[in-house]
Design an enzyme around this catalytic site. Structure first.
Site: not given
Ligand code: AP5
Ligand code: MG
Length: 210
Positions: A13, A88, A122, A155, A166
């Site tokens: 994402k 979410r 990552r 992270r 997760r």
């Molecule tokens: P990346 O783009 O970082 O993936 P992502 O989908 O953004 O993954 P996240 O881990 O950030 O999602 P998440 O939903 O767990 O965490 P968030 O920060 O939102 O890609 C991952 C890796 O793959 C990278 O190394 C990248 O280089 C590689 N990659 C990507 N695309 C690729 C491709 N096409 N080809 C090859 N490699 C690729 O949330 C963190 C925490 O915050 C949650 O767990 C929760 O505790 C809290 N939180 C956030 N939002 C909420 C909410 N709405 N409600 C409640 N709690 C929340």
């Molecule tokens: Mg992310």
């Protein structure tokens, strides 16, 4: 264009949002980035959410909805934005309908195996937040961001236990949003396995199709 990026952790994402924000001229709003920023500055919000995030659980709906509501009241997101990681839960989706009207929800689909490979490799830049990967997208110089020279880190929630939690949380609380948005005619599905440039091209195509 007002878009929501939906998908499991590691679906890409954030990586897609970095490219899409430029193409669609739409500000990128990541609730995960907002929470990590609060943790980094040691603010009261950061102290409240740190252990929740490290363990892979969700932050309370009230806190998260309040943050997004406030962010979406700013002028720069009047006409367009990309919401990454929000909503979410069904409660968050219901709240969003009360303060903004989205154009589409993009569901990024990836198998669990790829989620583990992506998250366990990552590397995040401490300065600009760019997501690198040890094998899929490594920086030229180990530990240093090519874009800004910042230090790269892993992270705290990118360990096996937190990734499993997760994914579980995603299945229980977030995946029901797929049906929710399908029923409202807003859902667009995209295969998130290919290279990000291919995914961006596919995103443009699905948004052009009726
Ligand atoms: P990346 O783009 O970082 O993936 P992502 O989908 O953004 O993954 P996240 O881990 O950030 O999602 P998440 O939903 O767990 O965490 P968030 O920060 O939102 O890609 C991952 C890796 O793959 C990278 O190394 C990248 O280089 C590689 N990659 C990507 N695309 C690729 C491709 N096409 N080809 C090859 N490699 C690729 O949330 C963190 C925490 O915050 C949650 O767990 C929760 O505790 C809290 N939180 C956030 N939002 C909420 C909410 N709405 N409600 C409640 N709690 C929340
Ligand atoms: Mg992310």
């Amino acid at each position: 264009m007002k878009l929501v990026f939906l998908g499991p952790p590691g679906a890409g994402k954030g990586t897609l949002a970095v490219k899409a924000t430029v193409f669609f001229k739409a500000p990128h709003i990541s609730t995960g980035d907002i929470f990590r920023g609060a943790i980094a500055t040691g603010s009261p919000l950061g102290m409240k959410v740190k252990s929740i995030i490290d363990e892979g659980r969700l932050v309370d709906d009230d806190i998260t909805i309040g943050l997004v509501h406030e962010r979406l009241s700013k002028d720069d997101v009047k006409n367009s934005y990309i919401l990454d990681g929000f909503p979410r839960t069904i409660a968050q989706a219901e709240a969003l309908t009360k303060f903004s009207k989205i154009d589409a929800v993009i569901n990024l689909e990836v198998p669990d195996k790829l989620v583990f490979e992506r998250l366990s490799g990552r590397l995040v830049c401490r300065k600009c937040g760019f997501n690198w990967h040890k094998y899929f997208n490594p920086p030229k110089k180990e530990g240093i961001c090519d874009k800004c020279g910042g230090e790269l880190y892993t992270r705290d929630d990118d360990n096996v236990e937190a990734i499993k939690e997760r994914l579980e949380v995603y299945r229980e609380q977030t995946a029901p949003l797929i049906e929710y948005y399908l029923a409202r005619g807003l859902l667009k599905e995209i295969d998130a396995c290919p290279n990000v440039d291919i995914i961006l091209e596919n995103l443009k195509k699905v948004l052009d199709s009726p």
